[in-house]
Design an enzyme around this catalytic site. Structure first.
Site, PDB file in Angstrom:
ATOM      1  N   LYS A  18       0.837  -1.205   0.000  1.00  0.00           N
ATOM      2  CA  LYS A  18       0.000   0.000   0.000  1.00  0.00           C
ATOM      3  C   LYS A  18       0.874   1.258   0.000  1.00  0.00           C
ATOM      4  O   LYS A  18       0.578   2.245  -0.692  1.00  0.00           O
ATOM      5  CB  LYS A  18      -0.923  -0.016   1.224  1.00  0.00           C
ATOM      6  N   GLU A  44       1.588   6.607  -6.863  1.00  0.00           N
ATOM      7  CA  GLU A  44       0.542   7.633  -7.029  1.00  0.00           C
ATOM      8  C   GLU A  44       1.175   9.034  -7.053  1.00  0.00           C
ATOM      9  O   GLU A  44       0.816   9.873  -7.897  1.00  0.00           O
ATOM     10  CB  GLU A  44      -0.443   7.484  -5.869  1.00  0.00           C
TER      11      GLU A  44
END
Ligand code: NBP
Length: 476
Positions: A182, A189
């Site tokens: 994650k 991102e």
């Protein structure tokens, strides 16, 4: 009725995950420190499914079917330990605590080990995408024991996003693996967002296009291989007009990007593992640079090629060139992220399959994109490349893009426009391609000033040259 799962802490994420479980037919026990939140959820959404509201930790635990599945959606950090300490004494061997917060993977490893010693399972789970995704189906990245996943996996898969009818949830690996993945997801991102921002800035400042016109360009790009959530929302943001001033929205927003820290963790961890994630690092640094108002103010008078823009034939093809540069740089950012995941997996013995990770990122998270199928394909065969860049699909894309990519980076430099993401990605690509690197010279310098020794290309062993003496070479 005994609940299938319980959610404690009902802020935006906990509340929406609880509703998502209930909407999928699961009975969900609810708990919150301040009970008003539990009551508010029941009043507003109690009709959506089977909820068991509870008023105390004891009542909450008693309401859960065994083995108990208890999801904690608390502010990451010390509050997570507080909540674990509150519940662990009430649980029995075989019960599971799921932490869906944004924990650092090292904390998850520590918590998992401590709870394992007490016979409890701890499942550190990455849940990206914010409150909307929590309700409508996030990508879910659980770490922990295979035994815990066997019990929890079906529930998590139920509430996850679906792409081609497949759940965007898979068992990532033991202990901290889920939170590690994650974290790298967030680093990618950051890179993806920075590259898109650079593409916008170049179209705007090199070509003089308006935000509304650039929004159209992004809409067109979103029909092609760049199709992704981030490109889609970029077009929305650029096309938006500020109601108060009638100006483009992007022109009234203060240009200082903020961060909550997962991008920084990605880079810190990469430094510890010795993995070059230069594209992700540039994205984190670009945000921090933007926030240094004093530094930027003091630098306003520095000389540069002010006011120049592209003209003629260069201008005509520039938009397409930027699309190529964006795609190529994005491939590099993902290659670096995958490399970091592989390095983490190796370091901690997690056995992570990068193809399975790319697959669950196709839906329910910020970096969801068409492109991810290609990463899954790359790692689904037995013949796995050392780097994503040499996989046939990506190699061809880079081959096709490289001339345009170089033109964009050189135009940016000539026009005095910063493109740290594009430039760092291209430098990484060219460094990997180079048969020889100037690292040899650095080794020479290190040996000169510190007798740090060097290895030779033609013989095994470590060597030192007597730089201050007759410059003969010694075996070290
Ligand atoms: P918050 O992170 O803002 O807080 C969740 C709950 O933490 C609060 O309802 C509060 O419970 C509890 N809490 C706090 Br604050 N301090 C505490 C303490 N010292 N001891 C015990 N409990 C404490 O909620 P959220 O935005 O729903 O996020 C939950 C998790 O999900 C976080 O880890 C976050 O990083 C992660 N996440 C959030 C998003 C997002 O878009 N919001 C996206 C992805 C991941 P109380 O009501 O009982 O006081």
């Amino acid at each position: 009725e005994q609940a299938d799962i319980g959610v404690t802490r009902l802020a935006v994420m906990g509340r929406n995950l609880a509703r998502n479980f209930a909407r999928h037919g699961h009975t969900v026990a609810l708990h919150n420190r301040t009970e008003a939140r539990t009551q508010a959820l029941m009043a507003e959404f109690g009709g959506e499914g089977n909820f068991v509201p509870t008023e105390s930790a004891q009542q909450f635990v008693a309401s859960l079917a065994r083995p108990r599945r208890l999801m904690v959606m608390v502010k990451a950090g010390a509050p997570t330990d507080t909540v674990i300490d509150e519940f662990a004494p009430l649980l029995e061997p075989g019960d599971m605590i799921v932490d869906g917060g944004n924990a650092h993977f090292a904390d998850t490893r520590r918590r998992e080990a401590a709870l394992r010693d007490r016979g409890l399972h701890f499942v550190g789970t990455g849940v990206p995408g914010g409150e909307e995704r929590a309700l409508h189906g996030p990508s879910i990245m659980p770490g922990g024991s295979a035994e815990a996943y066997a019990s929890l996996g079906p529930l998590l898969e139920d509430i996850s996003a679906k792409v081609d009818d497949e759940p965007c949830c898979t068992h990532i690996g033991p202990d901290g693996a889920g939170h590690f993945v994650k974290m790298v997801h967030n680093g990618i991102e950051y890179a993806d967002m920075q590259l898109i921002a650079e593409a916008y800035d170049l179209l705007r400042r090199a070509l003089g296009m308006t935000p509304a016109r650039i929004a159209e360009v992004f809409r067109t790009w979103n029909q092609g291989r760049l199709e992704s959530y981030l490109i889609e929302i970029t077009a929305e943001v650029l096309g938006h007009t500020d109601a108060a001033t009638g100006k483009p929205f992007v022109d009234v927003v203060l240009d200082q990007a903020e961060q909550k820290g997962t991008g920084r963790w990605t880079v810190q961890t990469a430094l510890d593992l010795g993995i070059p994630v230069s594209g992700i690092a540039e994205a984190v640094f670009a945000r921090s640079l933007s926030g240094h108002a004093d530094l930027r103010d003091a630098s306003q008078g520095l000389p540069g090629p002010a006011g120049r823009s592209l003209g003629g034939s260069a201008a005509e093809s520039f938009t397409d060139d930027v699309e190529q540069a964006l795609y190529a740089s994005k491939i590099v950012a993902y290659a670096q992220g995958v490399h970091q995941i592989q390095a983490g997996s190796q370091e901690y013995g997690w056995g992570i399959d990068p193809g399975a990770v790319a697959k669950i990122w196709r839906g329910g998270c910020i970096i969801r994109a068409r492109f991810l199928n290609r990463i899954t394909e790359t790692y689904s065969g037995t013949d796995q490349p050392v780097t994503l860049l040499t996989a046939p699909y990506f190699r061809e894309a880079l081959q096709a893009a490289q001339d345009a990519w170089r033109r964009v980076v050189s135009s940016a430099a000539e026009l005095g426009l910063p493109a740290p993401g594009f430039s760092a990605a291209l430098a990484y690509y060219d460094a990997l391609r180079s048969p020889r690197l100037p690292a040899a010279l650095i080794q020479g310098q290190r040996d000169f000033f510190g007798a740090h020794t060097y290895r030779r290309t033609d013989r095994d062993g470590a060597f030192h040259t007597l730089w201050g003496g007759d410059r003969t070479e010694q075996s070290a």
